[in-house]
Structures are given as C-alpha cells and as structure tokens.
Design a protein around this motif. Structure first.
Motif, PDB file in Angstrom:
ATOM      1  N   VAL B 271       0.861  -1.188   0.000  1.00 34.79           N
ATOM      2  CA  VAL B 271       0.000   0.000   0.000  1.00 34.79           C
ATOM      3  C   VAL B 271       0.897   1.238   0.000  1.00 34.79           C
ATOM      4  CG1 VAL B 271      -1.815   1.199   1.257  1.00 34.79           C
ATOM      5  CG2 VAL B 271      -1.705  -1.287   1.306  1.00 34.79           C
ATOM      6  N   PRO B 272       0.651   2.201  -0.884  1.00 34.02           N
ATOM      7  CA  PRO B 272       1.474   3.420  -0.885  1.00 34.02           C
ATOM      8  C   PRO B 272       1.436   4.125   0.470  1.00 34.02           C
ATOM      9  CG  PRO B 272       0.066   3.334  -2.822  1.00 34.02           C
ATOM     10  CD  PRO B 272      -0.349   2.207  -1.951  1.00 34.02           C
ATOM     11  N   SER B 273       2.486   4.871   0.740  1.00 33.11           N
ATOM     12  CA  SER B 273       2.641   5.477   2.059  1.00 33.11           C
ATOM     13  C   SER B 273       1.521   6.453   2.397  1.00 33.11           C
ATOM     14  CB  SER B 273       3.975   6.228   2.123  1.00 33.11           C
ATOM     15  OG  SER B 273       5.015   5.304   2.197  1.00 33.11           O
ATOM     16  N   ALA B 274       1.252   6.533   3.711  1.00 39.35           N
ATOM     17  CA  ALA B 274       0.355   7.558   4.220  1.00 39.35           C
ATOM     18  C   ALA B 274       1.058   8.902   4.018  1.00 39.35           C
ATOM     19  CB  ALA B 274       0.077   7.274   5.694  1.00 39.35           C
ATOM     20  N   PRO B 275       0.403  10.030   4.089  1.00 38.55           N
ATOM     21  CA  PRO B 275      -1.024  10.182   4.300  1.00 38.55           C
ATOM     22  C   PRO B 275      -1.855  10.080   3.015  1.00 38.55           C
ATOM     23  CG  PRO B 275       0.069  12.314   4.335  1.00 38.55           C
ATOM     24  CD  PRO B 275       1.136  11.305   4.143  1.00 38.55           C
ATOM     25  N   LYS B 276      -1.195  10.037   1.845  1.00 38.65           N
ATOM     26  CA  LYS B 276      -1.971  10.022   0.609  1.00 38.65           C
ATOM     27  C   LYS B 276      -2.430   8.614   0.218  1.00 38.65           C
ATOM     28  CE  LYS B 276      -1.576  14.425  -0.905  1.00 38.65           C
ATOM     29  NZ  LYS B 276      -0.377  15.026  -1.460  1.00 38.65           N
ATOM     30  N   GLY B 277      -1.573   7.632   0.445  1.00 37.32           N
ATOM     31  CA  GLY B 277      -1.844   6.288  -0.048  1.00 37.32           C
ATOM     32  C   GLY B 277      -2.981   5.613   0.693  1.00 37.32           C
ATOM     33  N   LEU B 278      -3.752   4.811  -0.017  1.00 34.80           N
ATOM     34  CA  LEU B 278      -4.862   4.074   0.584  1.00 34.80           C
ATOM     35  C   LEU B 278      -4.837   2.644   0.050  1.00 34.80           C
ATOM     36  CD1 LEU B 278      -7.829   6.585   0.176  1.00 34.80           C
ATOM     37  CD2 LEU B 278      -6.751   5.908   2.313  1.00 34.80           C
ATOM     38  N   PRO B 279      -5.443   1.698   0.762  1.00 35.61           N
ATOM     39  CA  PRO B 279      -5.549   0.343   0.214  1.00 35.61           C
ATOM     40  C   PRO B 279      -6.262   0.348  -1.142  1.00 35.61           C
ATOM     41  CG  PRO B 279      -6.141   0.333   2.522  1.00 35.61           C
ATOM     42  CD  PRO B 279      -5.944   1.771   2.139  1.00 35.61           C
ATOM     43  N   LEU B 280      -7.146   1.323  -1.313  1.00 36.70           N
ATOM     44  CA  LEU B 280      -7.878   1.474  -2.578  1.00 36.70           C
ATOM     45  C   LEU B 280      -6.914   1.565  -3.765  1.00 36.70           C
ATOM     46  CD1 LEU B 280     -10.899   1.698  -2.948  1.00 36.70           C
ATOM     47  CD2 LEU B 280     -10.687   4.177  -2.942  1.00 36.70           C
ATOM     48  N   ASP B 281      -5.738   2.165  -3.541  1.00 36.32           N
ATOM     49  CA  ASP B 281      -4.772   2.328  -4.629  1.00 36.32           C
ATOM     50  C   ASP B 281      -4.269   0.984  -5.154  1.00 36.32           C
ATOM     51  OD1 ASP B 281      -4.922   5.080  -4.430  1.00 36.32           O
ATOM     52  OD2 ASP B 281      -3.369   5.162  -2.885  1.00 36.32           O
ATOM     53  N   VAL B 282      -4.351  -0.057  -4.342  1.00 34.52           N
ATOM     54  CA  VAL B 282      -3.915  -1.371  -4.818  1.00 34.52           C
ATOM     55  C   VAL B 282      -5.107  -2.312  -4.954  1.00 34.52           C
ATOM     56  CG1 VAL B 282      -1.544  -1.209  -4.019  1.00 34.52           C
ATOM     57  CG2 VAL B 282      -3.283  -2.030  -2.449  1.00 34.52           C
ATOM     58  N   GLY B 283      -6.295  -1.739  -5.080  1.00 36.50           N
ATOM     59  CA  GLY B 283      -7.480  -2.544  -5.357  1.00 36.50           C
ATOM     60  C   GLY B 283      -7.981  -3.361  -4.187  1.00 36.50           C
ATOM     61  N   VAL B 284      -7.821  -2.846  -2.989  1.00 38.35           N
ATOM     62  CA  VAL B 284      -8.242  -3.595  -1.808  1.00 38.35           C
ATOM     63  C   VAL B 284      -9.063  -2.675  -0.900  1.00 38.35           C
ATOM     64  CG1 VAL B 284      -7.468  -4.950   0.177  1.00 38.35           C
ATOM     65  CG2 VAL B 284      -6.112  -4.933  -1.914  1.00 38.35           C
ATOM     66  N   VAL B 285     -10.044  -3.247  -0.259  1.00 37.82           N
ATOM     67  CA  VAL B 285     -10.752  -2.559   0.813  1.00 37.82           C
ATOM     68  C   VAL B 285     -10.703  -3.457   2.026  1.00 37.82           C
ATOM     69  CG1 VAL B 285     -13.092  -2.082   1.614  1.00 37.82           C
ATOM     70  CG2 VAL B 285     -12.265  -0.983  -0.432  1.00 37.82           C
ATOM     71  N   MET B 286     -10.447  -2.852   3.169  1.00 33.07           N
ATOM     72  CA  MET B 286     -10.347  -3.653   4.384  1.00 33.07           C
ATOM     73  C   MET B 286     -11.510  -3.316   5.305  1.00 33.07           C
ATOM     74  SD  MET B 286      -6.713  -4.285   6.086  1.00 33.07           S
ATOM     75  CE  MET B 286      -6.745  -3.918   7.801  1.00 33.07           C
ATOM     76  N   VAL B 287     -12.130  -4.355   5.837  1.00 31.39           N
ATOM     77  CA  VAL B 287     -13.297  -4.180   6.699  1.00 31.39           C
ATOM     78  C   VAL B 287     -13.058  -4.984   7.971  1.00 31.39           C
ATOM     79  CG1 VAL B 287     -15.779  -4.523   6.889  1.00 31.39           C
ATOM     80  CG2 VAL B 287     -14.803  -3.934   4.691  1.00 31.39           C
ATOM     81  N   ASN B 288     -13.372  -4.383   9.090  1.00 31.34           N
ATOM     82  CA  ASN B 288     -13.235  -5.063  10.371  1.00 31.34           C
ATOM     83  C   ASN B 288     -14.405  -6.027  10.588  1.00 31.34           C
ATOM     84  OD1 ASN B 288     -14.212  -4.806  13.428  1.00 31.34           O
ATOM     85  ND2 ASN B 288     -12.002  -4.845  13.346  1.00 31.34           N
ATOM     86  N   VAL B 289     -14.218  -7.064  11.378  1.00 32.61           N
ATOM     87  CA  VAL B 289     -15.299  -8.050  11.555  1.00 32.61           C
ATOM     88  C   VAL B 289     -16.532  -7.428  12.210  1.00 32.61           C
ATOM     89  CG1 VAL B 289     -13.902 -10.145  11.568  1.00 32.61           C
ATOM     90  CG2 VAL B 289     -14.243  -8.910  13.679  1.00 32.61           C
ATOM     91  N   ALA B 290     -16.304  -6.549  13.175  1.00 33.95           N
ATOM     92  CA  ALA B 290     -17.465  -5.928  13.825  1.00 33.95           C
ATOM     93  C   ALA B 290     -18.211  -5.033  12.834  1.00 33.95           C
ATOM     94  CB  ALA B 290     -17.007  -5.116  15.038  1.00 33.95           C
ATOM     95  N   THR B 291     -17.457  -4.378  11.940  1.00 37.83           N
ATOM     96  CA  THR B 291     -18.102  -3.563  10.906  1.00 37.83           C
ATOM     97  C   THR B 291     -18.934  -4.441   9.992  1.00 37.83           C
ATOM     98  OG1 THR B 291     -16.049  -2.296  10.949  1.00 37.83           O
ATOM     99  CG2 THR B 291     -17.644  -1.714   9.268  1.00 37.83           C
ATOM    100  N   ALA B 292     -18.380  -5.581   9.592  1.00 37.83           N
ATOM    101  CA  ALA B 292     -19.112  -6.480   8.698  1.00 37.83           C
ATOM    102  C   ALA B 292     -20.407  -6.937   9.352  1.00 37.83           C
ATOM    103  CB  ALA B 292     -18.230  -7.680   8.343  1.00 37.83           C
TER     104      ALA B 292
END
Lengths: 342, 465
Positions: B271-292
């Motif tokens: 994943v590109p570095s913060a603060p600009k980089g996001l998992p979205l930049d590498v085609g991924v979204v991360m979700v926590n189990v409680a969020t799901a």
C-alpha cells in the motif's frame, strides 16, 4: 451527614459527593519490552566472558589485572567527568563504561604496564566519550580512541606481545616475547602458526584477540539475543573473505589464505564486538552493511599494504568518521514509497 | 527473536517483516461469552463518532426517543448518522469529552424507567442470531447496500471510524478486486472481535459478502491471527461452500491488523505510504469483523448501529468480560457491571495498550470506535524514563513501515518539524513498535504523534496566511 445539613448554606462545607476517581493519562503505547540500556550493556559483558576465560587460560592473572585496571580507570574517569559536568552519577550504572573498559583491555597487549592501561582508560572515556556529551553522543568508538592514543604514545609497549603461558613479570629480562601471527606473516620474522592454533588461541596477540573460538561464541550469543545486529559483522566478513581470497589467488606466496586472515589478529573480536558498537555505527540497515564492509576492506588494506600488521582499530575509527555520511546516503525508503510532497 | 519468523514460514502463516511480539494477555476475556448491558444511568451520545463532518441534532431536549431512532445526521458525504441506542428521554445538549480527549457536542439520553423497555426484548439473541442462511447478498443492488449502510450509521468499528458507506462506494478509476476482512485483533488484551467471530460468524460473513457486492470485488479474504484457533475453525466451517471467500491464518504479531501490514501479508501488495496512499490504490478494501456484522444488520435487518461489543479487561478490573454495550454508555457504568476497578488501577485506556488513548476519569462515553476498555495496574504498564539514545537502531529494525523513528523523534524533540518530515514522519501509522522496543525507554511514538499534530497545525496556518 444528613441531607438537611448539606442543604443549609451555613453549615460546614457541604459534603462533597465522592470526587470522580482520576487516572494517569499518557500517550500510547503503554507497554514496553522491558529491556534497558544496562541490560543491553550487561549482555555485551556476558558475551565477553568466554574471551576473558580464554585470556585467563593463556595469561593467567595478567588478564584479570589488566581488565580490572582498565574498567576501573574507565569508571573513575566517567565519575570525574560527571562531576565536572555537574551530572548525576547514574551513568556509572548504565554499564557502558564497563563495556568500554573491557573492550579496551581486550585490545591491549597482555603485559602492558598498568599505568599505560590506566592512561588508555582515561583517554577512552574522557576524550572518546565524555567530551562529546556522554553516552550516545560520541563520534568514535571510545575504546578504540583510547587504544589509538596509547599506540601513539607507547608504540614499543603496544607492540610487545607476551607469549601465552609465559608468566614472567613485565620488563624482566627473561620475559619471552613473540611476534603476532600477522606480524610473522607480514614481516617474515617468525614462523606463521597453523590456523588451528589461531582458532583455538594458542598464539600471541592482544588479550582478547587470541582465541577466535571465544569471540565466535560470544558473538553468536550477541546475535541470537538480538543485542548485536548481524549486518555490520556480515559486511565485514564478506569484505575480508573477498579481499583475502582475491589477494591469495593473485599472490599465494606473499599472502596467506582466507582462513588465516579471518582467524588471526583482532578480526573476530572486531567483527563481533567493535563494529557492532551502536553509537559509532550508522542507524540504517544498508548503512550498517556498508559500515562493516568498509571496515573489512580497510582492515585488509592496512594488513596487506600498510605499515602495521593489524588494522582493526584504524579501520573502525575511519569508518566512524564516515558514519554521518553513510547515514545520509542510506536513509531508508518507507514501506510504500516516499511520502508524496504535501 | 529469530525462531518465530522461521516457525511462521514453516506453518504457512501470513506475516509481514519487522513488527514486534508483545505479550497477548487475551486470557482474561477470550473465553468470556458476550454479555448484555442494559444501562440505568444517563447516556452521553456524542454527535461525532466518526471521521468526517459533525452531525446536527434531529431531536429537541426532553424529547422521548425510541430505540433505533435517528437522532442526528449531516448532509456531508463523509459522515454517518447517529441513532438512539436506548429508549428514553433526551436532555439538554451539552459538551462531553470523547475517549481521545476531544470535546464535542453531545446529547444525553436518560433511559426509560422500565428496564424491559430500554432495549427490545431478546436484543442479545437478535444480535447474536446465527440464522442467516436465507439471505442472498447478490440480490441487493450496490447503491442500495451503500444507502442502507449510511442510514444504519455504520462506520469502521476497528477504531478508525471511517464511514463505511463512503469506503464501499464504487469508483470507476480505482476498481477493487479484493475485500480483506480484518479479524486479526493484534492489539493485546482485546477480544471483542474474537468473541464476535466465535459467537456470530454468519452475520459477519453475510456482511462481508454485502461489502464485496457493494464495492464490486471478486473475492474476499478473512484474516485471523493464529492465536484464535476457535475463530479460524468456525470461520472455515461457515465459508466452506463459498468459493470466493478464503480464510488466511496470520502470524500472531503486532501490528498484524494494520492495513499496511495485513494487505502485504495476505496479498503481497504494498500500500502506498500515508497520508496520501490508501488500500484502494492497490485494489483492496479492508473491513473489520465488527463492521461487517453491523453491515449485515443494517442492510438485511434494517437495524442501525446502536450497540457494539466492548472488551473490559486488564488486571485493574475485578471481573473482565465482553459486553454488548449501547453506544453512549458511560465507562463507569460498564466497569461497574464488571465489578468495578480495583484500588491498584492506574491507567484506563479506551482500546488496547499499544494504541489506545488514556481517559482521565470514567465519565467518558463508549463511542463507535471503542472496542475495549483496558484498566492497567502499575506492573502491567510502563513509565517512560527516557535515557539517552544509544543508537542501537532497534526502532529502525522493528518499524513495520521502514522509517527511522529515532531520527524523527529527535527532530520533533528539538522542534525541527521540517527535518522530521524529511524523514517521512507523516508516513508513520503510530503503531508504537518503536517505543515498545526501545531499550533507552524513549517514548518515540509519543514524540512522533506530537510532531504529526504540530505538522498539521503548521500546514493549516500556511493555508490561512
């Protein structure tokens, strides 16, 4: 106290309802590994115990006396400088002066007159460390500064090597001296010992460098504990193996084999205890590899082409001087690339 | 120190280089089933519990509110509405301190006098309901899913509290192919995600499928640290006949659950570095189990986010446990339910010991981002007695983001924020590995956090002038 009391303004101060309990605040994290600078230093001391045992086997009481002298000189100097700088004496307990004293002792000839050892200790801590501002501030390895000073002041005493097992007192006419293996190889003055003796330690040399095996045991302990990082020793090993291997291939009659150079002199000692010294080495991972590699190359240049048979001390001091530059060259890139300019 | 990576490799566990291995200390609560807390005292419901815009109150003071009623909302795209987590009566709008110290507008709610009316009967059974077989996630339209998530007030419950509907919005220029479900819970002490996975795995998987559907991904990975074998087993059983979901066993390591560690570990993408980089930049979204879990409840059952599972743990608590808590419950009431704090309690953390902020007293509400309350006693925690840096480079060697923490921290210490920024201060994720490992006891992460704050202030000033 009853309710009516608290309601009337004239009575004693109203009973405060229990004040909410307050807790300590602070920024995360709230856990730590629990290692401390003294524990790190103690680890290094522990790793040097095999060397001390080897030294005692070879030089008996001299090893103990010399070590105690330099450690005491280092501690005393630290205390004096602390007093001069109006600092607390707590730095005596962090163990760094003990480590410096031990490394200095192990890099001196076994039967060096004790007053010289004291001078070495004073210079090591005084000029090597305290004048820069104490622990963590020094540019050069303090023990090597002390040794370099002694080398400049007492060149004869610093290159007079007692033979292992010889118990005669210093300066007496029957003291047997012997060329170190590296000097023998360089100047052809004596028989070059076989590598097995070098490895186990039955050769003359400074106190701690005689037994490559003891250094290896201590060094591996440090690496396994994670106290010393493996990068600088690896860099040094690669440099020495490459340099010595090529030199031996080109001129086998002039230069010894790789194993000879690895096991002789202060190389093993330097590899595990001197180039792994934290303060003078670069912080960056690649920087530490380069630091070790540079030290290894310099050692071999001094050994093969320089005026001295051994060069660990000078090579480490030179690399210490290059450390800020190396660090600047090798700033690691963040995982995920350099931060885009905001 | 050298054995563990080798062992992880042998067992095929997913791992990332560097990072630390603090003691897990999950034994306090990892076997404690989730209990239900019905509050009696006044709740404080802050009007901002997420990253984004502050909500406006939709209710007046002294108004009767019913369970699940929307009490605050905002028009801004990055925001999430807030719902009444109990039936009761609102009080005068006031200001309360969040666990992170921010003082924000808050609506107090006094729960109804009749205990049985405060929350619906059998709420715990409803929440933990495992009968979700009839749900067909692909029958929902992506936009409808996002809208339902927004209406449900769902935000990232792992702690970041980023509004989930915004995260799961499809964007044509940055397609997402994988959703990573974060069940690592690498933070020591906390077990709320662990217990939720063990007790209610089906809604979590449904929520994950809905997220996959919303973002238009092809597959999902459930990442669980190997110190939760029961959760791994139960998750494997649940996803057995769902070919596009796999369970990845991760090494027990901190910060395994960070997006910049977990995504490289399970997918090999950096994943590109913060603060600009996001998992979205590498085609991924991360979700926590409680969020799901909350996604599934919001989308399928129209149940807004009113409760969350909170672990109350640490040696400073009489009876550690896992609790299903209405949002807005005051810490003291929750801790009372756990037998109260002991006399030796020293620090109370909203979260775990590596990243959790401390609270000065127990008059602080549980917000959407609080997954645990850790009460630590003297022996568990650490006093930062800073001694000189000996340049051992441990912080450099253990920083999961390959930064030079000691350089940054010392630049911050001497107020040279530009030098600190040159050493990529703003890429720091504040995981705290550097402080944890430092033998000189230098609070490196704390310095860096302060430096980042100063940097933001400098940037803000620069924009103003």
């Amino acid at each position: 106290m009853s309710d009516t009391d608290s309601a009337s303004p004239t009575s004693q101060p109203p009973p405060k309802s229990e004040p909410p309990r307050e807790f300590l605040v602070g920024s995360a994290p709230h856990m730590a590994l629990g290692r401390s600078t003294p524990s790190v230093m103690f680890d290094v001391v522990l790793a040097m115990v095999p060397l001390l045992i080897a030294a005692i086997v070879l030089y008996r009481g001299w090893a103990v006396i010399l070590t105690i002298t330099t450690v005491a000189a280092c501690l005393l100097t630290e205390a004096i400088f602390n007093a001069c700088r109006k600092q607390s004496q707590s730095s005596l307990l962090d163990g760094s002066a003990i480590v410096t004293g031990m490394i200095l002792a192990f890099s001196l000839p076994p039967k060096l007159p004790l007053y010289m050892a004291v001078i070495g200790g004073v210079v090591a801590i005084g000029l090597g460390k305290a004048v820069f501002g104490g622990l963590g501030q020094n540019l050069f390895n303090p023990a090597m500064v002390g040794r370099a000073f002694l080398m400049a002041c007492f060149p004869v005493a610093m290159t007079t090597w007692a033979q292992p097992g010889d118990l005669a007192t210093v300066g007496s006419v029957d003291a047997v001296t012997k060329a170190t293996p590296l000097a023998a190889a360089k100047f052809g003055s004596d028989v070059v010992p076989i590598t097995k003796d070098l490895f186990l330690g039955n050769v003359s040399g400074s106190l701690g460098e005689a037994s490559a095996l003891a250094c290896l045991i201590g060094g591996i302990y440090l690496l396994l504990r994670g106290t010393a990082n493996w990068r600088a020793p690896l860099g040094m090993l690669v440099a020495v193996v490459l340099f010595a291997g090529i030199a031996h291939q080109l001129a086998p009659d002039r230069y010894q084999g790789v194993l000879f150079y690895l096991n002789s002199g202060a190389l093993m000692f330097g590899m595990f205890f001197i180039v792994t010294d934290y303060v003078g080495a670069p912080l960056t991972p690649i920087g530490r590899l380069l630091f070790g590699f540079g030290a290894g190359i310099l050692v071999m240049i001094i050994r093969l082409f320089g005026g001295y048979p051994e060069g660990v001390m000078y090579s480490v001091l030179i690399m210490n001087a290059l450390t800020p530059l190396i660090e600047r060259w090798t700033v690691p890139e963040p995982f995920g690339g350099k931060v885009a300019a905001a | 120190m050298m054995i563990k990576p080798i062992r992880d490799r042998l067992y095929g566990r997913k791992f990332f280089p560097r990072g630390v291995q603090p003691p897990c200390r999950k034994e306090f609560t990892e076997r404690e089933p989730i209990g239900m807390l019905i509050p009696k005292q006044e709740l404080k419901v802050p009007l901002i519990q997420h990253i984004g815009a502050v909500c406006d109150a939709l209710v007046k003071p002294r108004e009767e509110v019913s369970f699940g009623q929307k009490i605050a909302d905002a028009d801004a795209p990055i925001s999430a509405p807030i719902h009444a987590s109990v039936t009761g009566k609102t009080g005068m709008a006031t200001v309360a301190a969040l666990p992170n110290g921010l003082r924000v507008p808050t609506i107090p709610i006094t729960p109804a006098a009749e205990q049985e009316n405060v929350v619906p009967a059998n709420f715990l059974q409803q929440y933990m309901d495992r009968n979700w077989d009839s749900v067909e996630p692909n029958s929902y339209e992506p936009e409808a899913i996002c809208e339902a998530i927004r209406e449900g007030g769902v935000v990232g419950l792992g702690g970041a509290t980023f509004p989930t509907h915004f995260k799961l919005k499809r964007s044509p220029d940055r397609p997402v192919d994988t959703v990573v479900l974060n069940g690592c819970e690498c933070e020591p002490y906390l077990t709320s995600d662990h217990r939720l996975m063990v007790e209610a795995p089906e809604p979590i998987v449904v929520g994950l499928q809905l997220a996959v559907r919303a973002i238009g991904a092809q597959r999902a990975i459930i990442a669980i640290e190997h110190n939760k074998p029961d959760a791994i087993e139960i998750m494997r059983k649940v996803v057995k006949d769902r070919p596009n979901i796999e369970v990845a066993v991760c090494a027990t390591k901190y910060p395994m659950g960070g997006e910049r560690q977990l995504i490289p570990a399970v997918l090999g993408r950096i994943v590109p570095s913060a603060p600009k980089g996001l998992p979205l930049d590498v085609g991924v979204v991360m979700v926590n189990v409680a969020t799901a879990h909350s996604i599934a409840r919001a989308v399928v059952r129209n149940q807004p986010l009113t409760h969350r599972v909170v672990t109350v743990t640490g040696r400073g608590v009489a009876q550690p446990g896992n609790w299903l808590v209405p949002i807005g419950t005051i810490f003291s009431e929750l801790i009372e339910a756990c037998g109260g704090v002991t006399d030796r309690a020293l620090k109370v953390l909203a979260g775990g010991p590596m990243m959790g902020p401390t609270v000065p007293n127990l008059n602080v509400p549980v917000t959407k981002g609080v997954g645990g309350i850790t009460v630590m006693i003297e022996e568990e925690t650490v006093h930062w007695k800073e001694s000189p840096c000996i340049r051992c480079a441990k912080c450099v060697d253990f920083c999961p983001l390959h930064l030079s923490p000691t350089k940054i921290a010392h630049a911050v210490k001497f107020r040279d924020y530009f030098l600190a920024n040159k050493y990529d201060m703003n890429a720091c994720c504040e995981c705290g590995c550097c402080s944890y490992i430092c033998p000189a006891n230098i609070p490196l992460a704390q310095y860096i956090r302060a430096g980042k704050l100063q940097w933001r202030l400098i940037q803000a000033q620069g924009q103003k002038s």
